[in-house]
Design an enzyme around this catalytic site. Sequence first.
Site, PDB file in Angstrom:
ATOM      1  N   ASP A 268       0.861  -1.180   0.000  1.00  0.00           N
ATOM      2  CA  ASP A 268       0.000   0.000   0.000  1.00  0.00           C
ATOM      3  C   ASP A 268       0.904   1.238   0.000  1.00  0.00           C
ATOM      4  O   ASP A 268       2.122   1.135   0.193  1.00  0.00           O
ATOM      5  CB  ASP A 268      -0.871  -0.051   1.258  1.00  0.00           C
ATOM      6  CG  ASP A 268      -1.643   1.231   1.477  1.00  0.00           C
ATOM      7  OD1 ASP A 268      -2.341   1.668   0.549  1.00  0.00           O
ATOM      8  OD2 ASP A 268      -1.510   1.804   2.577  1.00  0.00           O
ATOM      9  N   ASP A 270      -0.121   5.139   1.261  1.00  0.00           N
ATOM     10  CA  ASP A 270      -0.288   6.082   2.371  1.00  0.00           C
ATOM     11  C   ASP A 270      -0.394   5.350   3.702  1.00  0.00           C
ATOM     12  O   ASP A 270      -1.215   4.447   3.871  1.00  0.00           O
ATOM     13  CB  ASP A 270      -1.532   6.945   2.148  1.00  0.00           C
ATOM     14  CG  ASP A 270      -1.477   7.678   0.815  1.00  0.00           C
ATOM     15  OD1 ASP A 270      -0.436   8.294   0.541  1.00  0.00           O
ATOM     16  OD2 ASP A 270      -2.452   7.592   0.042  1.00  0.00           O
ATOM     17  N   GLY A 278      -2.574  13.626   8.901  1.00  0.00           N
ATOM     18  CA  GLY A 278      -3.800  13.581   9.686  1.00  0.00           C
ATOM     19  C   GLY A 278      -4.737  12.535   9.107  1.00  0.00           C
ATOM     20  O   GLY A 278      -4.406  11.355   9.040  1.00  0.00           O
ATOM     21  N   GLN A 314      -6.812   6.164  -4.341  1.00  0.00           N
ATOM     22  CA  GLN A 314      -6.732   7.634  -4.278  1.00  0.00           C
ATOM     23  C   GLN A 314      -8.113   8.203  -4.589  1.00  0.00           C
ATOM     24  O   GLN A 314      -8.334   8.883  -5.589  1.00  0.00           O
ATOM     25  CB  GLN A 314      -5.663   8.151  -5.251  1.00  0.00           C
ATOM     26  CG  GLN A 314      -4.249   7.758  -4.885  1.00  0.00           C
ATOM     27  CD  GLN A 314      -3.817   8.299  -3.527  1.00  0.00           C
ATOM     28  OE1 GLN A 314      -4.122   9.430  -3.166  1.00  0.00           O
ATOM     29  NE2 GLN A 314      -3.107   7.467  -2.745  1.00  0.00           N
ATOM     30  N   CYS A 348      -5.986   3.583  -8.111  1.00  0.00           N
ATOM     31  CA  CYS A 348      -7.433   3.642  -8.369  1.00  0.00           C
ATOM     32  C   CYS A 348      -7.969   5.010  -7.932  1.00  0.00           C
ATOM     33  O   CYS A 348      -7.922   5.343  -6.747  1.00  0.00           O
ATOM     34  CB  CYS A 348      -8.171   2.536  -7.616  1.00  0.00           C
ATOM     35  SG  CYS A 348      -9.966   2.587  -7.896  1.00  0.00           S
ATOM     36  N   HIS A 350     -11.126   5.978  -8.101  1.00  0.00           N
ATOM     37  CA  HIS A 350     -12.579   5.898  -7.959  1.00  0.00           C
ATOM     38  C   HIS A 350     -13.021   5.834  -6.502  1.00  0.00           C
ATOM     39  O   HIS A 350     -12.280   5.396  -5.624  1.00  0.00           O
ATOM     40  CB  HIS A 350     -13.108   4.671  -8.707  1.00  0.00           C
ATOM     41  CG  HIS A 350     -12.748   4.658 -10.160  1.00  0.00           C
ATOM     42  ND1 HIS A 350     -11.822   3.770 -10.679  1.00  0.00           N
ATOM     43  CD2 HIS A 350     -13.172   5.434 -11.187  1.00  0.00           C
ATOM     44  CE1 HIS A 350     -11.713   3.983 -11.976  1.00  0.00           C
ATOM     45  NE2 HIS A 350     -12.504   4.986 -12.311  1.00  0.00           N
ATOM     46  N   CYS A 363     -15.665   0.481  -8.287  1.00  0.00           N
ATOM     47  CA  CYS A 363     -14.598  -0.062  -9.141  1.00  0.00           C
ATOM     48  C   CYS A 363     -14.094  -1.392  -8.595  1.00  0.00           C
ATOM     49  O   CYS A 363     -13.805  -1.505  -7.405  1.00  0.00           O
ATOM     50  CB  CYS A 363     -13.454   0.944  -9.236  1.00  0.00           C
ATOM     51  SG  CYS A 363     -12.055   0.362 -10.208  1.00  0.00           S
ATOM     52  N   LYS A 367      -9.465  -1.193  -3.504  1.00  0.00           N
ATOM     53  CA  LYS A 367      -9.424  -2.047  -2.315  1.00  0.00           C
ATOM     54  C   LYS A 367     -10.590  -1.693  -1.392  1.00  0.00           C
ATOM     55  O   LYS A 367     -10.918  -0.518  -1.255  1.00  0.00           O
ATOM     56  CB  LYS A 367      -8.086  -1.843  -1.585  1.00  0.00           C
ATOM     57  CG  LYS A 367      -6.851  -2.250  -2.373  1.00  0.00           C
ATOM     58  CD  LYS A 367      -5.558  -1.878  -1.642  1.00  0.00           C
ATOM     59  CE  LYS A 367      -5.377  -0.364  -1.549  1.00  0.00           C
ATOM     60  NZ  LYS A 367      -4.071   0.033  -0.930  1.00  0.00           N
TER      61      LYS A 367
END
Length: 424
Positions: A268, A270, A278, A314, A348, A350, A363, A367
């Site tokens: 992954d 982030d 935050g 995203q 992604c 969406h 989508c 995930k």
Amino acid sequence: MLFVGLDLAWSPRNPSGLAVLDEGGQIVEVSGGLGSDDEIVDTLARLLPGEHPGLIAIDAPLAVPNETGARPCDREVAAVFGRFEAGPHPANRHALGRYGGLRGEEIRRHLESLGFHHSSVVGRGVPTRQVIEVFPHPAMVVLFGLGRTLKYKPRKGRDTETRRAELGRLIDHLVALQVADPPLHLTDDVLALDVATRKGRRLKEAEDVLDAIVCAYSALHAWRHGPRGYAVYGQGAVQPDQEAGHILVPMTAAAWDRIKTDRLLFVDRDGTLNRSLGDRPPNRPGEVEILPAVGRALHHAASLGWRLVLVTNQGGVAFGYQTHRQAWRTLEAVLDALPVRFDAVYLCPHHPHGSDPRYAVACPNRKPEPGFLLDALARYDARPEECLFVGDMDTDRLAAEAAGVPFRWAWDYFADAFPRPAPE
């Protein structure tokens, strides 16, 4: 900045080879007859006095924590380069004691007292006073594109003519590096080594000089290209500890491809690779901050042949927090900040509840849906059970489970780089 290669004999009864290169790949000095530890340390102190920057690459065990068996770096190099017949002899304190002691460790400690540090991390073009452990055989496999190692070492059943011919091949390969990046420029003295007529100790002296040149060039190559130009094996690959052993091997783009396996390391982004801001991810390249130890762990995985695959949601694109192009630019900033190249990258944009109708869809790649994972598994013909997904969210875990891929939490995989989340 100088680059010193030392082909260190395990026993002080045998001579050691030395080679020194400058930043342009010019040979400054070579020797095939260094003897005692004091002579070696005095020579290195002469070459690199005071705070003069230099990278010393030594072909000998520099950190040996194990009493018996093999060090982790020995096992890992053998696992990756054994198919090229380039695995090292297992090093342990008991075996090295038969040669008169742990010579590499002692010389390393002398160098540390002179201001050198023992570390597997070589910064690209960064002045340093540093010592690293290298191994010429896998280095030659990489630099010369060999299918197997050159057979110039004395072995039972190997005659002198074979050794001479293989040393001649080694010289030819070294000459060819004059057009490499970085270049290597052999001196007339080295080119005049008449390996075709040497025997006994004189043949061994030529061998030691040539091995030392390979060691010095390995250091120069690593320094010129940084982490993307070398692989590292052993505990020292991931632990910033002077006593953690490592072996560094120079790498080219072609060599990275040659060592790849069909094991996929999905990660992954982030909260796993970079710090979240935050309750939101970074939406601009300037907001990217890579988390500690992530780079070293991924670099070690790549050194072991894992293919790296990044999979990120995203959904901020769907809500208008950033454009699709901005999302990719931010992702490129993450990739540029890491010391490895990824084999595949999936993003992604969406989200089913987004405000932009172009991206407000359910989508199959977002995930916890496993679409991207299944695509990568098919692309590389990988078996899910031999792969791994590293993430920090339940959506990561669920996507891995749906694809049949084992999962680990980021704070476990990257160890002490991540504080454990506080209990709710």
